[in-house]
Enzyme design. Sequence first.
Site, PDB file in Angstrom:
ATOM      1  N   HIS A  83      13.356  18.897  18.294  1.00 49.81           N
ATOM      2  CA  HIS A  83      13.912  17.718  18.976  1.00 49.81           C
ATOM      3  C   HIS A  83      12.794  16.701  19.230  1.00 49.81           C
ATOM      4  O   HIS A  83      12.466  16.397  20.380  1.00 49.81           O
ATOM      5  CB  HIS A  83      14.519  18.231  20.288  1.00 49.81           C
ATOM      6  CG  HIS A  83      15.363  17.284  21.066  1.00 49.81           C
ATOM      7  ND1 HIS A  83      15.004  15.985  21.342  1.00 49.81           N
ATOM      8  CD2 HIS A  83      16.564  17.470  21.674  1.00 49.81           C
ATOM      9  CE1 HIS A  83      15.944  15.426  22.079  1.00 49.81           C
ATOM     10  NE2 HIS A  83      16.908  16.306  22.288  1.00 49.81           N
ATOM     11  N   GLU A 107      15.614  14.380  15.119  1.00 48.35           N
ATOM     12  CA  GLU A 107      15.540  15.847  15.186  1.00 48.35           C
ATOM     13  C   GLU A 107      15.936  16.451  13.844  1.00 48.35           C
ATOM     14  O   GLU A 107      16.934  16.055  13.261  1.00 48.35           O
ATOM     15  CB  GLU A 107      16.495  16.360  16.262  1.00 48.35           C
ATOM     16  CG  GLU A 107      16.336  15.635  17.590  1.00 48.35           C
ATOM     17  CD  GLU A 107      17.465  15.953  18.567  1.00 48.35           C
ATOM     18  OE1 GLU A 107      17.951  17.099  18.570  1.00 48.35           O
ATOM     19  OE2 GLU A 107      17.866  15.045  19.304  1.00 48.35           O
TER      20      GLU A 107
HETATM   21  C1  BG6 Z   1      20.168  15.276  21.936  1.00 49.19           C
HETATM   22  C2  BG6 Z   1      21.664  15.325  22.089  1.00 49.19           C
HETATM   23  O1  BG6 Z   1      19.794  16.159  20.929  1.00 49.19           O
HETATM   24  O2  BG6 Z   1      19.536  15.682  23.133  1.00 49.19           O
HETATM   25  C3  BG6 Z   1      22.077  14.455  23.256  1.00 49.19           C
HETATM   26  O3  BG6 Z   1      22.275  14.899  20.887  1.00 49.19           O
HETATM   27  C4  BG6 Z   1      21.327  14.873  24.514  1.00 49.19           C
HETATM   28  O4  BG6 Z   1      23.474  14.565  23.456  1.00 49.19           O
HETATM   29  C5  BG6 Z   1      19.838  14.842  24.234  1.00 49.19           C
HETATM   30  O5  BG6 Z   1      21.654  13.978  25.570  1.00 49.19           O
HETATM   31  C6  BG6 Z   1      18.974  15.288  25.417  1.00 49.19           C
HETATM   32  O6  BG6 Z   1      19.372  16.551  25.844  1.00 49.19           O
HETATM   33  P1  BG6 Z   1      18.705  17.222  27.106  1.00 49.19           P
HETATM   34  O7  BG6 Z   1      19.418  18.520  27.324  1.00 49.19           O
HETATM   35  O8  BG6 Z   1      17.248  17.425  26.773  1.00 49.19           O
HETATM   36  O9  BG6 Z   1      18.863  16.252  28.242  1.00 49.19           O
END
Ligand code: BG6
Length: 283
Positions: free
Chosen positions: A150, A254
Amino acid sequence: MATSSIAPPIAMSASGGSIQIYEHGAHLTSWIPADSAPVIWMSSMARFEPGIAIRGGVPIIFPWFGAGRSGDLMPAHGFARTQSWTLHEQSTTGQDAVVSFTLHGSASDDANFPYAFAARYEVRLGSALHLTLTVENTGSLPFTFEEALHTYFSIGDVRQIHIEGLHDCRYLDQADPHGLIVKEQQGAVRFTGETDRIYRSSGQVRIVDPILKRTLTIDKEHSASTVVWNPWIDKAKTMSDFGDDEWPSMVCIEGGNLRESAVFLEAGQRHDMRYSVHVEPIG
Ligand code: BG6
């Protein structure tokens, strides 16, 4: 006994640049190439505490994405990003620095993923950054998992960058208020509001940044999904570990295997996903 802090990060440098990575989540929080500004974005409000995912850097999403394919799993994005991984290897030779971590799970560890597995994550810094996530089924039952790296990228202004490489790709628009609708990308991706899309794409993607005057090129192997995310104004305000005014300076691209591209492993099988980034100046 629960600890109230996480171990300090491991810092490494080689002629190709420097990196910083935590055992907590095997979370990379910095990559500064020798001849370029920092590439990885970190929130100024990130928290470094047990049980909490670090905001920014490269969270490892495993074994489910978001709330999972069933839509009801916790914690969001799986447990790998909030567990302490074990340092496996650390070496520096001239231009390259390599560090790797392992994470093992057994059938009784998590009711939402009751399988034995061994994960390994390698970070290799050379003239580019190379990330490899390997998952092996070490139990006797087959399993299916989702995964993603990510990556949060540091950019000049999300309203001025564009993303190349996704033309003609189908995507699931997670930010559409009308629900999850499959759409098709035409041309480059440009940002005019909250953007949260899961593309079906295994190809190369480029972030073209006219302000920082560089192109970030992402190549992947064994990754059928690419997520593009920027929270924009309102969503940024809802996240306590994300500064209200920080959204223009980041974008997530990602690499993963999500939803219908989740990975199925028979007992004894292994899957490697590779994700690399290199930086080229513009002009
Ligand atoms: C992304 C998702 O990968 O991560 C989003 O597609 C999400 O929907 C974002 O808001 C952040 O996620 P988190 O759990 O780290 O707040």
